[in-house]
Design a protein around this motif. Structure first.
Motif, PDB file in Angstrom:
ATOM      1  N   THR A 102      24.900  10.336   6.351  1.00 55.21           N
ATOM      2  CA  THR A 102      24.841   8.903   6.045  1.00 55.21           C
ATOM      3  C   THR A 102      23.933   8.233   7.081  1.00 55.21           C
ATOM      4  O   THR A 102      23.771   8.737   8.188  1.00 55.21           O
ATOM      5  CB  THR A 102      26.233   8.254   6.102  1.00 55.21           C
ATOM      6  N   VAL A 103      23.334   7.101   6.708  1.00 55.57           N
ATOM      7  CA  VAL A 103      22.342   6.466   7.584  1.00 55.57           C
ATOM      8  C   VAL A 103      22.764   5.048   7.945  1.00 55.57           C
ATOM      9  O   VAL A 103      23.134   4.258   7.073  1.00 55.57           O
ATOM     10  CB  VAL A 103      20.957   6.415   6.878  1.00 55.57           C
ATOM     11  N   GLY A 104      22.737   4.742   9.243  1.00 57.45           N
ATOM     12  CA  GLY A 104      22.993   3.373   9.711  1.00 57.45           C
ATOM     13  C   GLY A 104      21.830   2.889  10.556  1.00 57.45           C
ATOM     14  O   GLY A 104      21.243   3.653  11.325  1.00 57.45           O
ATOM     15  N   LEU A 105      21.486   1.607  10.362  1.00 60.82           N
ATOM     16  CA  LEU A 105      20.351   1.019  11.083  1.00 60.82           C
ATOM     17  C   LEU A 105      20.833  -0.176  11.895  1.00 60.82           C
ATOM     18  O   LEU A 105      21.436  -1.096  11.350  1.00 60.82           O
ATOM     19  CB  LEU A 105      19.305   0.498  10.086  1.00 60.82           C
ATOM     20  N   GLY A 106      20.565  -0.176  13.202  1.00 56.29           N
ATOM     21  CA  GLY A 106      20.820  -1.349  14.031  1.00 56.29           C
ATOM     22  C   GLY A 106      19.488  -1.996  14.362  1.00 56.29           C
ATOM     23  O   GLY A 106      18.523  -1.293  14.666  1.00 56.29           O
ATOM     24  N   PHE A 107      19.418  -3.304  14.279  1.00 56.09           N
ATOM     25  CA  PHE A 107      18.134  -3.989  14.536  1.00 56.09           C
ATOM     26  C   PHE A 107      18.415  -5.346  15.178  1.00 56.09           C
ATOM     27  O   PHE A 107      19.496  -5.910  15.010  1.00 56.09           O
ATOM     28  CB  PHE A 107      17.350  -4.149  13.221  1.00 56.09           C
ATOM     29  N   MET A 151      27.641  14.632   8.431  1.00 57.56           N
ATOM     30  CA  MET A 151      26.808  14.180   9.548  1.00 57.56           C
ATOM     31  C   MET A 151      26.556  12.674   9.421  1.00 57.56           C
ATOM     32  O   MET A 151      26.589  12.114   8.337  1.00 57.56           O
ATOM     33  CB  MET A 151      25.451  14.909   9.530  1.00 57.56           C
ATOM     34  N   TYR A 152      26.285  12.080  10.571  1.00 53.44           N
ATOM     35  CA  TYR A 152      25.968  10.648  10.617  1.00 53.44           C
ATOM     36  C   TYR A 152      24.660  10.471  11.376  1.00 53.44           C
ATOM     37  O   TYR A 152      24.510  10.988  12.477  1.00 53.44           O
ATOM     38  CB  TYR A 152      27.072   9.890  11.360  1.00 53.44           C
ATOM     39  N   TYR A 153      23.748   9.699  10.784  1.00 53.73           N
ATOM     40  CA  TYR A 153      22.462   9.429  11.437  1.00 53.73           C
ATOM     41  C   TYR A 153      22.429   7.953  11.859  1.00 53.73           C
ATOM     42  O   TYR A 153      22.778   7.073  11.075  1.00 53.73           O
ATOM     43  CB  TYR A 153      21.287   9.667  10.483  1.00 53.73           C
ATOM     44  N   GLY A 154      21.985   7.700  13.080  1.00 54.30           N
ATOM     45  CA  GLY A 154      21.848   6.322  13.543  1.00 54.30           C
ATOM     46  C   GLY A 154      20.432   6.026  13.977  1.00 54.30           C
ATOM     47  O   GLY A 154      19.761   6.873  14.589  1.00 54.30           O
ATOM     48  N   PHE A 155      19.966   4.816  13.642  1.00 54.29           N
ATOM     49  CA  PHE A 155      18.670   4.317  14.131  1.00 54.29           C
ATOM     50  C   PHE A 155      18.929   3.046  14.934  1.00 54.29           C
ATOM     51  O   PHE A 155      19.617   2.144  14.449  1.00 54.29           O
ATOM     52  CB  PHE A 155      17.749   3.934  12.959  1.00 54.29           C
ATOM     53  N   ASP A 156      18.400   2.984  16.138  1.00 57.78           N
ATOM     54  CA  ASP A 156      18.432   1.735  16.904  1.00 57.78           C
ATOM     55  C   ASP A 156      16.993   1.244  16.978  1.00 57.78           C
ATOM     56  O   ASP A 156      16.164   1.814  17.687  1.00 57.78           O
ATOM     57  CB  ASP A 156      19.008   1.997  18.306  1.00 57.78           C
ATOM     58  N   ILE A 157      16.712   0.189  16.195  1.00 56.93           N
ATOM     59  CA  ILE A 157      15.332  -0.285  16.039  1.00 56.93           C
ATOM     60  C   ILE A 157      15.043  -1.384  17.047  1.00 56.93           C
ATOM     61  O   ILE A 157      15.732  -2.406  17.074  1.00 56.93           O
ATOM     62  CB  ILE A 157      15.134  -0.820  14.593  1.00 56.93           C
ATOM     63  N   GLY A 158      14.063  -1.188  17.875  1.00 53.30           N
ATOM     64  CA  GLY A 158      13.658  -2.206  18.834  1.00 53.30           C
ATOM     65  C   GLY A 158      12.209  -2.616  18.594  1.00 53.30           C
ATOM     66  O   GLY A 158      11.521  -2.020  17.758  1.00 53.30           O
ATOM     67  N   GLY A 159      11.748  -3.615  19.314  1.00 56.34           N
ATOM     68  CA  GLY A 159      10.395  -4.118  19.150  1.00 56.34           C
ATOM     69  C   GLY A 159       9.343  -3.086  19.515  1.00 56.34           C
ATOM     70  O   GLY A 159       8.275  -3.034  18.913  1.00 56.34           O
TER      71      GLY A 159
END
Ligand SMILES: [Zn+2]
Length: 306
Positions: free
Chosen positions: A59-64, A1-9
């Motif tokens: 696995t974890v990916g973070l976009g910021f 599995m793949y986990y994604g975070f899209d971090i915004g203000g």
């Protein structure tokens, strides 16, 4: 599995993808504004709950919206809770798995490269037109970046001189980055609303200006023509300097089909003689691109990537 975070203000999107990269779930959460421990707790909780639901450790990916500096610290002035923090260093001991982070425009482009609008392009340029302007480049399947992490700040180049010759009354706006006349101050959503006031319009957001234009309002018509010329000049300068094989647009404005027709008409005027315009393409994954790209980061880190 793949986990994604899209971090915004203001919001954090979290999504889970299976091994074939089908999206299996998605949720939205308010960003803890200035509380770093609360921010860490939210991310860890979402990961652990997803592990429990899906029976594994994704696995974890973070976009910021920002860059990772040379020491691995996040520079993201619009997300005070993590600005200047070693977010990856603080999460790693608690998450025994691959963990990656990158700029959100890079995540958007990565998503559009993976079965999206610019799949297979040799050199692909991504430009996001939202509250601000973000950019990224992929060459042969790999995101281009320096050790400082700042590649792709295409919104922070000054506008083209041929525009100033054509529109001598065009004001030079001060950009939040400290420089005058940045492309971002005109072609972001905020920029469109600012240009509309310059054209004699009232206070409207970007979508409001577009709606007024579509209803035939004269000031909005003048504003949109100016806006599209400024955007064409900006994209034209990038095409002349970088020579991408394809360009994909993201952000709220990328959803309008007329944008691509207008750019196609206006671009040739803003290219160096002998340069032909690369295709400018609408995104396949639209608003989902950021979180999907973040989830792809771990796969991208272990090439080959396609
Ligand atoms: Zn700037």
């Amino acid at each position: 599995m793949y986990y994604g975070f899209d971090i915004g203000g203001s919001k954090i999107a979290f999504a889970v993808f299976d091994d074939e990269f089908n999206e299996r779930e998605r949720s939205l959460h308010p960003t803890p504004a200035r509380d770093y421990p609360a921010f860490l707790t939210l991310l860890l909780t979402l990961v652990r709950q997803a592990d429990a639901r899906w029976g594994g450790a994704g696995t974890v990916g973070l976009g910021f919206p920002g860059v990772l500096d040379v020491r691995g610290r996040i520079l993201a002035p619009n997300v005070p809770a993590i600005d200047g923090r070693d977010l990856l260093g603080d999460l790693r001991p608690q998450l025994d798995r691959p963990l990656c982070a990158d700029n959100d425009a890079n995540c958007f482009l990565l998503s559009e490269y993976h079965r999206g609008a610019v799949a297979g392009a040799g050199l692909a340029l991504g430009l996001t037109l939202g509250t601000g302007v973000g950019g990224g480049l992929i060459h042969d399947g790999r995101l281009i970046n320096s050790r400082r992490g700042g590649c792709g700040e295409f919104g922070h180049g000054g506008i083209n001189a041929s525009l100033l010759r054509r529109y001598p009354e065009l004001p030079l706006y001060e950009c939040g980055c400290g420089l005058p006349g940045c492309l971002e101050t005109y072609v972001s959503g905020t920029g469109l609303s600012r240009l509309y006031r310059h054209c004699g319009g009232q206070e409207r957001d970007g979508k409001g200006v577009i709606a007024a234009w579509q209803q035939g309002e004269a000031q909005a018509g003048h504003c949109m023509s100016l806006y599209l010329d400024i955007l064409a000049a900006g994209v034209g300068a990038m095409m002349t300097q970088l020579d991408p094989d394809a360009v994909v647009l993201g952000g709220g404005l990328s959803e309008y089909p007329w944008l691509y027709r207008e750019l196609g008409t206006r671009l040739p005027e803003y290219l160096m003689a002998g340069v032909s315009a690369a295709p400018v393409i609408a995104p396949v994954f639209g608003g989902a691109g950021g979180v999907r790209g973040a989830a792809l980061l771990a796969r991208h880190a272990s090439l080959p990537f396609s």
